[in-house]
Design an enzyme around this catalytic site. Structure first.
Site, mmCIF file in Angstrom:
data_model
loop_
_atom_site.group_PDB
_atom_site.id
_atom_site.type_symbol
_atom_site.label_atom_id
_atom_site.label_comp_id
_atom_site.label_asym_id
_atom_site.label_seq_id
_atom_site.Cartn_x
_atom_site.Cartn_y
_atom_site.Cartn_z
ATOM 1 N N LYS A 109 0.827 -1.202 0.000
ATOM 2 C CA LYS A 109 0.000 0.000 0.000
ATOM 3 C C LYS A 109 0.865 1.258 0.000
ATOM 4 C CE LYS A 109 -3.771 0.278 2.697
ATOM 5 N NZ LYS A 109 -5.014 0.729 2.052
ATOM 6 N N ARG A 118 -3.333 2.805 8.697
ATOM 7 C CA ARG A 118 -3.630 1.511 8.070
ATOM 8 C C ARG A 118 -2.363 0.661 7.970
ATOM 9 N NH1 ARG A 118 -8.471 2.539 4.455
ATOM 10 N NH2 ARG A 118 -8.666 4.797 4.499
ATOM 11 N N GLY A 120 -7.811 -7.182 4.765
ATOM 12 C CA GLY A 120 -8.699 -7.253 5.923
ATOM 13 C C GLY A 120 -8.151 -8.000 7.118
ATOM 14 N N MET A 180 -5.443 -7.277 9.029
ATOM 15 C CA MET A 180 -4.884 -6.471 10.111
ATOM 16 C C MET A 180 -5.795 -5.283 10.416
ATOM 17 S SD MET A 180 -0.815 -6.723 9.372
ATOM 18 C CE MET A 180 -0.938 -6.574 7.610
ATOM 19 N N ARG A 190 -3.193 -1.212 -6.623
ATOM 20 C CA ARG A 190 -2.319 -2.384 -6.527
ATOM 21 C C ARG A 190 -2.670 -3.300 -7.677
ATOM 22 N NH1 ARG A 190 -5.168 -4.819 -1.029
ATOM 23 N NH2 ARG A 190 -7.267 -4.938 -1.892
ATOM 24 N N HIS A 230 -15.882 -8.971 0.837
ATOM 25 C CA HIS A 230 -14.872 -9.836 1.452
ATOM 26 C C HIS A 230 -14.920 -11.240 0.872
ATOM 27 C CE1 HIS A 230 -13.365 -12.591 4.643
ATOM 28 N NE2 HIS A 230 -12.403 -11.678 4.709
ATOM 29 N N ARG A 278 4.123 -46.267 -9.320
ATOM 30 C CA ARG A 278 4.237 -47.087 -8.111
ATOM 31 C C ARG A 278 3.591 -48.435 -8.382
ATOM 32 N NH1 ARG A 278 1.727 -42.610 -7.151
ATOM 33 N NH2 ARG A 278 2.762 -40.868 -6.107
ATOM 34 N N ARG A 318 8.927 -47.880 -10.332
ATOM 35 C CA ARG A 318 9.620 -48.172 -9.063
ATOM 36 C C ARG A 318 9.267 -49.582 -8.593
ATOM 37 N NH1 ARG A 318 8.058 -44.504 -4.024
ATOM 38 N NH2 ARG A 318 6.212 -45.814 -4.087
ATOM 39 N N GLU A 354 16.536 -40.871 -1.767
ATOM 40 C CA GLU A 354 15.560 -40.481 -0.748
ATOM 41 C C GLU A 354 16.065 -40.742 0.657
ATOM 42 O OE1 GLU A 354 11.968 -42.838 -1.294
ATOM 43 O OE2 GLU A 354 13.138 -44.520 -2.086
ATOM 44 N N SER A 382 16.438 -40.265 -9.203
ATOM 45 C CA SER A 382 15.181 -39.551 -9.037
ATOM 46 C C SER A 382 15.006 -39.253 -7.556
ATOM 47 C CB SER A 382 14.016 -40.395 -9.560
ATOM 48 O OG SER A 382 12.805 -39.706 -9.328
ATOM 49 N N GLY A 413 13.403 -38.692 -4.225
ATOM 50 C CA GLY A 413 12.155 -38.956 -3.516
ATOM 51 C C GLY A 413 12.138 -38.013 -2.333
ATOM 52 N N THR A 414 11.682 -36.792 -2.581
ATOM 53 C CA THR A 414 11.839 -35.768 -1.546
ATOM 54 C C THR A 414 10.839 -35.912 -0.414
ATOM 55 O OG1 THR A 414 10.681 -34.295 -3.053
ATOM 56 C CG2 THR A 414 13.058 -34.058 -2.909
ATOM 57 N N ASN A 415 9.833 -36.765 -0.550
ATOM 58 C CA ASN A 415 8.959 -36.996 0.609
ATOM 59 C C ASN A 415 9.763 -37.686 1.711
ATOM 60 O OD1 ASN A 415 7.036 -36.060 -1.115
ATOM 61 N ND2 ASN A 415 5.940 -37.986 -1.335
ATOM 62 N N ASP A 416 10.333 -38.848 1.382
ATOM 63 C CA ASP A 416 11.131 -39.554 2.380
ATOM 64 C C ASP A 416 12.367 -38.754 2.763
ATOM 65 O OD1 ASP A 416 9.589 -41.682 3.003
ATOM 66 O OD2 ASP A 416 10.558 -43.107 1.675
ATOM 67 N N CYS A 440 10.598 -36.953 -8.037
ATOM 68 C CA CYS A 440 9.267 -37.545 -8.147
ATOM 69 C C CYS A 440 8.503 -37.471 -6.836
ATOM 70 C CB CYS A 440 9.352 -38.980 -8.658
ATOM 71 S SG CYS A 440 10.215 -40.090 -7.549
ATOM 72 N N TYR A 495 14.406 -33.129 -15.057
ATOM 73 C CA TYR A 495 12.940 -33.103 -15.092
ATOM 74 C C TYR A 495 12.356 -33.091 -13.685
ATOM 75 C CZ TYR A 495 12.965 -38.094 -13.903
ATOM 76 O OH TYR A 495 13.142 -39.275 -13.271
#
Lengths: 893, 893
Positions: B27, B97, B106, B108, B357, B473, B579, B635, B762, B781, B783-786, B848, B868
């Site tokens: 703002k 503001r 809205g 704050m 804005r 809103h 999988r 896999r 992973e 590849s 395995g970013t979850n594990d 992946c 990739y």
């Protein structure tokens, strides 16, 4: 030019040397070294360990180069020994033995008397004039070759050895008991029966071509590198699978040609006690295997080791060869600057040396020999420090029998491996493993042990045998393992079927309790009380030298004043890990802990925590006092809360009754705390973040105890350690609480205390972001147990299911929970140290996982630049020695 | 010189610029920019975000520099506006503001009409000649200040606002309904009652000193940065807590001084559809909050957006200021080169701009505006690509109502946010959260929404309101969230107590199913069938540009031919993760899987696996065919075996019956597979090592399918991926099996197939030793979850218990399972890529884990040099756009 695969020795010359063990194996390298020193060694050659790798890669085939070099090797032996391989009149016989870079006694295969067939056996009979010798050698060869190369050895232990059945039936027919009572004709018949049995079982004729025999034997020995007992032994001794074995092909010499022949083994000093005297055993008219196998109990080599006046020593019986042996052993000890384990054969009065190597010894002997050799000027202090395996000190640190205790000694045997052991009698190695797996203390009792018993020997608290000498299989292996052993206990009658052992009129059954004193050779009825050991005498001297040499400090992991005092006596320089949760279980405390867990809100938790405060303060008071003047690192609450609640119906009911609540409420709380992966759940600082009042209470307890002692004039250095940090922000959160409370308490009590706030590095992310974490941390302590779990993705509680297979298949070579994985986990340690010190150059860094007491890991910690390691009280001296050795290795580089 | 904390604007000048958002908030920066462009902006100043950090660090105190600069700021406003703060005759009133670097509409606090007291109110009455205006402004100020600064706002939703109670009682006394019906005297009485109520509740007098009012308001606005709704909003929108807000202090201008006054908001193009026309709403004689709050339904700004001929547009009512507004909006859009969201006030015929804005817009609008601005020559393609938030595309990719379906439209409202939503009616935000938490699809139905409804709005499938316009809103927030919204649906009567909504004679209860078409504004009874969306029109054009710009390939995670086809239509360039275990559950297969698990030995397992082979081969055949010409990464079996067994008594009995075994046998197997931490247990390649026959079967199924298709002339590129590798040796072990089987199958079937064997990265150790692992791997590849679970030591299944608290306390700012933690986990990714390519410079590397579809994470993958990313089918276009944007950001650097 072709690569060199075959290394010759003999006739006072050698291609190899003692320091080529990696390539030639220990046996081959030392045979070469002896030959180079002009010590009489039967000529031979070593096929290098490189060929072993190729053997496995190429599915058992050999390159042309190897084949050519072996041929040349045999022809050189022929020249030196003046005999010819396969010759009908003057036939050279060969032995084929394994020899790995590290000693693996009895684990791999051997073939002796190779080169015999119907023609050559006649030649050696003619030449030796000893028909019995000829046929005995031939039947031994067929038996060994049949077992080792042709697969005649039964796979199951239940099935009897087919050769032994034949021997037994001939003995029965002749009405004799001992092999030595069989005649030449008996043995000739045996040869023929052996051959038919082989044909019957395998469909194959026993090979007559000496070259076919040689290659069959060489391949069998390479193949035995991967037999089950060898793999087990390697795992127990951390020998990498990829090393491979060398194969030694050597001219046979015969200790069994008649009564002017003998064979024996000896140590240049006593391997059990370290006493400085020549020490050994021999048998007249025998081959070497007879001494080690414990079939006949051998005789002492000289007067000073005689235990019975009726024994005839080699010194008396063959004084010429004995004198020559004495000259050679002194020469060897002087040359190697270490106690040697030697094997020799006397053939018709001529002494031949078959092996020398640095002798295995007990920890007590290792310490004594090292310290005395310094006194004798043979080695310097640094060498002495490097001579003792730190891991072996474990034997010296554990409790020993109380000398004042009453004990009923039922019989005495040879003090084969020192130590004090109490346990229940078990008669079979596999049963020993089963019993031990369910938590029993067992003593393995056998007539004699053999390599296949290795698993049971490893889990037994002690080993007792009825036959065999100080160099029998049981004795050698037990000493190597640091397990207490009483061997050759002749009064003992063992009945494997009934599972009893009898001494005189006393019968002891499987499961009965007995005790063994391996230093005195005593077998004692029942249990005997023990006392703590001490660091005194030679041991104290050596540890003093180690302390001068080392750079790493050594602390202890201790949760009680008692353990702290024990560790201090063992030289601990502070506490590296005091776990506060162990204190939560004692007495009434667990009730308060459970009240806290059951509370619905902060107020309820605070009420319960207030009850714990007093107890925790008293605990810390005791520990600080025991550790006066030394730093004490205290970790805030770590385990998930469900660990403090009972999980079985019965105990849950008890808890419900005690707390005056319903069983359902208890169950509901247990359920609400259930986690799928508690290792990765709500624990460590995560508890402190969600329940800041726990951290507050612990910080207050620590600081109140510290302030009180400061008032009493005792110097205390509390180091408050936050566990399981993965982000700097978690540490900031917890440190803010600790510092606020610490300042409050000091103000309240009107004293100042030197305290620090630091963190465990046990989450990979903490290591990776250590530069940020160090902005808050005043010290780091590596929790390598969790760090290893997370870096590998293994749960220690579950990994057993697949790790055994991982070792078997060579995927892992060492247990990463025992020895720090330097390749993977070690990188995170190095990254964390580098990053941590990039923020705070003088950051104090230590380790408090179990690796802190493992010698190889301690060496890594030294190289990584840590300030200290911390380990269990009994491992403190081990860590001190390991730290000293690594400092010396660094200096010697 | 003191640091600069306060930035002035107004009178055609400004200290700041649009690109100083970080320091001045959105703002403030844009007010400065407008002022610099000589657009009429009430004079004011911005207290920078730096002061916000200081405010929190110093516990709400301000430095002398800040105090001085604010004083100076006020005096500059006084000069420009020709009024004086606190002056009795010509009093300057101020607004205070918030204004954060990212828009948080809205969330704050705001205080308006600041500077009023009993004296100054008389001054402004005299000057304006409007007594009602004076007292209305004063009571509004007291109400806002009382709530925001003095804590009068009730903490619980149940308790009624004390000011509203007073307003209500006065209205009742006067017998009027609307605020606008109250007289000056009524409002004067209200002021007095408000003050007494404040005194009664807080014990404090309402402050009369304008400076005290100013500092109280500034502090309240800084403080509101950390109120609950702001924190929730930040979490939902990934806005870091450490940014802080700026505070804008600005001269008040009044839209509520009489009928020559107005206030309004407008968009330079339609924010719902992207249509290129000026679009907005206004209210005569009102303050800005009245428009946004939806209390009175505002009127359209011009003819072209009129929906009802009776409406009076601003264009008609105040043509002068309207024309000026048109000039300004064109100027602003041209200046910012983007669609603007503007706020204006007309005070006695004079136009003032209060805000500009870049306008929030739906994904459809974003795409259309971007593509059309390129056609208009306003921006280039690269800018167009960077203009669309990839995450928002999600809205365009999900199914829409089938246009051919029968549907009963029960009423129509404003098409406030497009999309198709079906769900059950819920009338309260907190109930919406509860229902959604137990898996219900809910539609939130409200008369109007307010900021405290944010949580419920976030979980609702769609939002329906009875009041409020396109900029209410509900509409603004719903568009921001990409949630379907029908607003201002005047026919709707809502009874919160009875939990019903009524349209004409139809009554709908809580829990009834309805559907919303946010693009048409339709409210439909019951459920409506949906069809897949398509990438066409402007969307297709933009994605085409993105494909030209990006360097990363985008693949999909898919386990079925159907998903593969969907993903291919969305532009997937292969499968990055197939999988195999999902296939294990279908139909008869689970029986065979369980047979395998129950088998006691390898032979039993092989029999069961033979049954699975056919099914797996058919699965792979279908997937390879759908993905012809593109690579497919498969896999091998990953989850622990216990996941294939039932864990509840009832299901165990069913299984026992099906398999013809006893319940006890089933239970015994389940028990034997139980693990303490299954995440860290016997799974991934650890299964393949212990049960090589499983890997064999899977390799055979893959290769048989691949060979069959090759014979049929279809091009297939199987990439076989081994999960959970922590050591090179594990990969060697599994690769050996796969390669052996693959070669066998190709020989059997007489064709050659291009296949690769690679690994997941992973496990932290795999990343750390990637140079070794790459010796075996043909691709990596991530395995970013594990990898995230292990690097943080968090179990996704359990971490919910403490992570909520971690976000609240600012320990974590983003969910590391949603957006890749670049600081920690990202280091391991970078290490692995560097080490992997040090061994194989052209190693193919992808990701992946679920992060592969998260725009920030995709950007990281680009920077890290991956080949990739792979993500779920519906996120493929998101990843394509995110990849393009990062490539462009790199180019623009």
């Amino acid at each position: 030019m072709a690569a060199k695969y075959v290394y010759h020795f003999g006739g006072g010359k050698a291609d190899g040397k003692a320091d080529m063990k990696e390539l030639l194996g220990g046996k081959g390298a030392n045979l070469a070294e002896m030959s180079g020193l002009d010590i009489p060694v039967p000529a031979g050659f070593t096929i290098s360990t490189a060929v072993c790798s190729d053997f496995y890669k190429s599915d058992g085939k050999y390159s042309d180069d190897v084949v050519d070099q072996v041929k040349e090797g045999v022809s050189i032996i022929e020249k030196i020994m003046g005999k010819k391989f396969g010759d009908t009149e003057n036939s050279l016989l060969l032995s084929v033995r394994s020899g790995a870079p590290a000693s693996m006694p009895g684990m791999m295969d051997t073939v002796l008397n190779l080169g015999l067939n119907e023609t050559t056996v006649k030649g050696i009979i003619e030449k030796s004039g000893n028909e019995r010798f000829g046929w005995d050698s031939y039947r031994r060869f067929i038996q060994m070759y049949g077992n080792v190369v042709m697969g005649m050895k039964p796979e199951s232990k239940e099935e009897e050895d087919p050769f032994e059945i034949i021997i037994h039936s001939i003995k029965e027919k002749r009405g004799v008991e001992l092999d030595t009572d069989l005649t030449a004709d008996d043995l000739k018949e045996m040869v023929s029966l052996f051959k038919s049995e082989i044909k019957k079982r395998t469909g194959l004729d026993f090979p007559t071509d000496p070259w076919e025999q040689l290659w069959g034997s060489v391949s069998a020995v390479f193949g035995s590198w991967n037999n089950q007992q060898a793999k087990t032994y390697r795992k127990l001794n951390n020998i990498p699978a990829h090393w491979g074995t060398a194969v030694n092909v050597q001219a046979m010499v015969f200790g069994n040609m008649g009564d002017d022949c003998a064979t024996g083994v000896a140590f240049t000093r006593d391997p059990a006690t370290g006493n400085g005297q020549f020490y050994g055993e021999y048998l007249i008219n025998a081959q070497g295997e007879d001494v080690v196998a414990g079939v006949r109990t051998p005789q002492p080599i000289n007067d000073s080791t005689k235990s019975d006046p009726s024994q005839e020593t080699l010194e008396e019986v063959m004084s010429g060869p004995y004198k020559e042996l004495v000259t050679i052993y002194k020469n060897l000890e002087d040359h190697y600057k270490d106690m040697q384990d030697i094997e020799f054969t006397i053939e018709q009065g001529k002494l031949w040396m078959l092996q020398t190597r640095s002798g295995k010894r007990t920890a007590a002997a290792a310490v004594k020999i090292a310290v005395e050799m310094v006194a004798e000027g043979m080695i310097d202090k640094d060498t002495a420090i490097l001579r003792v395996d730190p891991e072996s000190l474990d034997q010296l640190l554990h409790p020993m029998f109380d000398p004042k205790a009453d004990k009923k000694v039922i019989t005495t045997g040879l003090p084969a491996s020192p130590g004090a052991a109490t346990g229940r009698i078990v008669f079979h190695a596999d049963e020993a493993e089963e019993w031990a797996a369910r938590g029993e203390d067992v003593l393995l009792v056998r007539t004699e042990t053999s390599p296949e018993d290795i698993g049971g020997m490893n889990v037994a608290r002690g080993i007792l045998t009825a036959r065999g000498g100080m160099t029998s299989h049981a004795a050698v292996v037990a000493r190597g393992m640091g397990t207490c052993c009483v061997a050759g206990c002749g009064d003992l009658k063992i009945n494997y079927k009934a599972k009893t052992m009898t001494v005189g009129n006393n019968v002891y059954k499987e499961g009965d309790w007995i005790s063994l004193d391996g230093s005195k050779g005593e077998v004692i009825e029942g249990k005997v009380p023990t006392i703590e050991s001490e660091l005194s005498g030679d041991f104290g001297t050596l540890m003093g030298w180690a302390d001068e040499a080392r750079k790493l400090n050594v602390r202890t992991n201790s949760d009680t004043p008692h353990d702290s005092t024990v560790a201090r006596n063992f030289g601990a320089e502070g506490i590296g890990l005091c776990r506060t949760e162990h204190m939560f279980f004692e007495g009434d405390r667990i009730k308060a802990v459970r009240e806290m867990i059951l509370a619905d809100d902060e107020a309820g938790r605070r009420t319960a925590l207030a009850k714990l405060l007093k107890h925790q303060r008293d605990d810390f008071y005791g520990i600080f006092k025991a550790m006066h003047d030394l730093p004490v690192t205290i970790r805030t609450l770590d385990p998930p809360l469900h660990e403090f609640l009972p999980h079985e119906d019965e105990n849950q009911q008890v808890m419900a009754d005690e707390m005056g609540i319903s069983l359902e409420e208890v169950k509901a709380k247990v359920d609400s705390l259930h986690e799928f992966n508690p290792m990765l759940g709500h624990r460590g600082c995560r508890l402190g973040v969600t329940y800041p009042e726990i951290t507050e209470m612990q910080a207050r307890a620590i600081m109140e105890a510290a302030c009180q002692l400061t008032k009493e004039g005792v110097k205390v250095y509390p180091e408050i350690m936050i566990p399981l940090i993965g982000t700097k922000n978690e540490l900031t959160n917890q440190k803010t609480i600790v510092v606020r409370v610490a300042e409050e308490v000091q103000k309240e009590m009107g004293v100042k205390v030197d305290y620090m706030v630091g963190t465990m590095i046990e989450i990979p992310r903490a290591a990776l972001t250590a530069d940020k974490v160090a902005e808050e941390a005043e010290f780091f302590s590596f929790g390598t147990n969790d760090l290893t779990q997370l870096t590998f993705g293994y749960s220690r509680d579950d990994a057993g299911k697949f790790l055994a297979e991982y070792y078997d298949r060579g995927i892992l070579e060492e247990d990463p929970f025992q020895t720090l994985d330097q390749e993977g986990v070690g990188q995170l340690v190095e990254i964390a140290i580098e990053k941590g010190r990039s923020t705070k150059p003088n950051l104090k860094i230590g380790i408090c996982g179990e690796h802190g007491g493992d010698p190889k890991s301690v060496a890594f910690c030294h190289r990584a630049g840590m300030n200290y390691v911390s380990c269990s009280p009994y491992r403190v001296p081990i860590a001190r020695l390991a730290a000293a050795q690594e400092a010396l290795r660094e200096k010697n580089k």
